[in-house]
Scaffold this active site. Structure first.
Site, mmCIF file in Angstrom:
data_model
loop_
_atom_site.group_PDB
_atom_site.id
_atom_site.type_symbol
_atom_site.label_atom_id
_atom_site.label_comp_id
_atom_site.label_asym_id
_atom_site.label_seq_id
_atom_site.Cartn_x
_atom_site.Cartn_y
_atom_site.Cartn_z
ATOM 1 N N LYS A 95 0.776 -1.123 -0.071
ATOM 2 C CA LYS A 95 -0.039 0.152 0.147
ATOM 3 C C LYS A 95 0.762 1.315 -0.037
ATOM 4 O O LYS A 95 0.569 2.195 -0.757
ATOM 5 C CB LYS A 95 -0.848 -0.230 1.114
ATOM 6 N N GLN A 97 -5.167 -1.783 9.750
ATOM 7 C CA GLN A 97 -4.841 -3.117 8.994
ATOM 8 C C GLN A 97 -5.305 -4.123 9.952
ATOM 9 O O GLN A 97 -4.932 -4.376 11.280
ATOM 10 C CB GLN A 97 -3.376 -3.128 8.695
ATOM 11 N N ASP A 103 -11.416 2.327 4.222
ATOM 12 C CA ASP A 103 -11.874 1.163 4.185
ATOM 13 C C ASP A 103 -13.220 0.977 3.880
ATOM 14 O O ASP A 103 -13.740 -0.233 3.516
ATOM 15 C CB ASP A 103 -11.367 0.261 5.205
HETATM 16 N N1 GUN Z 1 -7.122 -6.971 6.061
HETATM 17 C C1 GUN Z 1 -7.316 -7.944 4.895
HETATM 18 N N2 GUN Z 1 -7.763 -6.943 3.880
HETATM 19 C C2 GUN Z 1 -8.095 -5.879 4.349
HETATM 20 C C3 GUN Z 1 -8.537 -4.659 3.976
HETATM 21 O O1 GUN Z 1 -9.092 -4.314 3.163
HETATM 22 N N3 GUN Z 1 -8.370 -3.531 4.721
HETATM 23 C C4 GUN Z 1 -7.959 -3.618 6.178
HETATM 24 N N4 GUN Z 1 -7.819 -2.604 6.902
HETATM 25 N N5 GUN Z 1 -7.533 -4.779 6.425
HETATM 26 C C5 GUN Z 1 -7.411 -5.712 5.946
#
Ligand code: GUN
Length: 283
Positions: free
Chosen positions: A48, A92, A115
Site C-alpha cells: 500500500k 490493518q 476502508d
Molecule cells: N486485511 C485484509 N484486507 C484488508 C482490508 O481491505 N483492509 C484492512 N484494513 N485490513 C485488511
C-alpha cells in the site's frame, strides 16, 4: 477465455490517479495503523505504501506493539481523526485478539474511513447512499467492467460472508442489477450452486478448493483468496494446474493469483483516499 490480469489496468490507473493528485490544492495523506507482526499484513501494508509513493500521495505507517492496550490504539485513532493533515485512516486487520476490532474499526471518523468499514459507511452502502466503500469489492466491480463482463441480470455466487468481502460485495452486485447468492460453510449443495452461476466469487482461503470440474462452461471466476501452497507459492482457491483447462476446455474467465483482485484492492484504496480529498476541495 480471458485471464482477468489486473496489471495493465493498474498501470493505467496509476497514471490517471497521478494526474488527479496534481489537480488538488493539497496532497492527500493516508495513515495506516498496523498492530503486531502478522506476516501477511506486513506485506500488504508495504505494498500500500509503495503504491502511495508511485501515485504521489503522502503515507505513513504507525506500527504498534503486539501487546498495545486498547486505550493506546483508541487514542491513536482519535488523534488522527482530529488531525486536519490526515485524509484517510486505516486499521490493518487482523489485530491481536485482546483488542476489540469492531469497536476500534468504527472509531475511525466516517469521512476518513478509507476502508468503508464503519457502521455508517456500511449502512450507506446497504441503503444505496454515497459513502466510502470497501476496497476489495470495489476492485472486483472495476475489474469486471474493465473486461466488459456483463453483470446486469447475471446469477452471482459469492462464497464468503465477511464484512470485508462478501457483505459489501453483495451490495455492489445488487446495485449493478445482478441476482446475488451468498454461500458459506453451512451452505447446502455448494457444488450445484457453483455450476448454476454465471459469476462465482471465491474467498474461502483454501488452496485447491476449486478445480476445473466444479465449473460450467463460460463461468467468470473471481478468486479473492491469497493462500500459499505446499511449495510456499502464492495461490488462490482455484487450482493453478487447472487454469489451462478452464481456459481451453471451458471457456471461463478467471482472475489469476497473484496479479488479480489483490492488485485492485490497493488501487481502490488509493483512489478512495484521493476521492475524499477531492470532495473536501469541492472537486
Ligand atoms: N486485511 C485484509 N484486507 C484488508 C482490508 O481491505 N483492509 C484492512 N484494513 N485490513 C485488511
Amino acid at each position: 477465455m480471458t485471464l482477468l490480469d489486473a496489471r495493465q489496468l493498474v498501470v493505467k490507473k496509476i497514471d490517471e490517479l497521478k494526474n488527479r493528485v496534481k489537480k488538488l490544492d493539497k496532497k492527500p495523506s493516508l495513515v495506516i495503523i498496523r498492530v503486531g507482526e502478522d506476516f501477511a499484513s506486513g506485506k500488504y501494508v508495504a505494498n500500500k505504501i509503495k503504491r502511495c509513493e508511485e501515485v504521489g500521495i503522502e503515507s505513513k505507517i504507525i506500527h504498534l506493539d503486539e501487546n498495545v492496550t486498547q486505550d493506546t490504539v483508541q487514542k491513536t485513532i482519535l488523534d488522527l481523526n482530529n488531525d486536519d493533515n490526515v485524509t484517510g485512516v486505516l486499521l490493518q486487520l487482523p489485530i491481536p485478539k485482546h483488542l476489540d476490532e469492531d469497536y476500534l474499526t468504527n472509531l475511525i471518523k466516517d469521512e476518513k474511513d478509507v476502508d468503508g468499514f464503519t457502521i455508517e459507511n456500511m449502512g450507506k452502502l446497504s441503503l444505496g447512499l454515497d459513502g466510502n466503500v470497501a476496497c476489495t469489492p470495489r476492485g472486483i466491480i472495476t475489474l469486471l467492467k474493465e473486461f466488459n463482463i456483463d453483470i446486469e441480470g447475471q446469477d452471482v455466487l459469492i462464497i464468503n460472508r465477511s464484512n470485508i468481502v462478501g457483505k459489501p460485495l453483495s451490495q455492489l452486485f445488487l446495485k449493478e442489477n445482478a441476482t446475488v447468492t451468498i454461500a458459506h460453510s453451512k451452505t447446502k449443495n455448494l457444488k450445484e450452486k457453483i455450476k448454476l452461476s454465471d459469476i462465482v466469487v471465491t474467498a474461502v482461503g483454501k488452496a485447491n478448493f476449486l478445480g476445473v470440474d466444479d465449473f460450467s462452461d463460460n463461468t467468470t471466476i473471481i478468486d479473492v483468496s491469497i493462500n500459499f501452497n505446499e511449495f510456499g507459492k502464492m495461490c488462490g482457491d482455484v487450482s493453478k494446474e487447472d487454469y489451462d483447462a478452464l481456459a481451453n476446455d471451458k471457456n471461463c474467465n478467471l482472475t489469476p493469483v497473484p496479479n488479480g483482485v489483490g492488485q485492485m484492492t490497493v488501487i481502490e484504496l488509493i483512489e478512495q483516499t484521493i476521492e475524499i480529498q477531492e470532495k473536501k476541495e469541492g472537486k
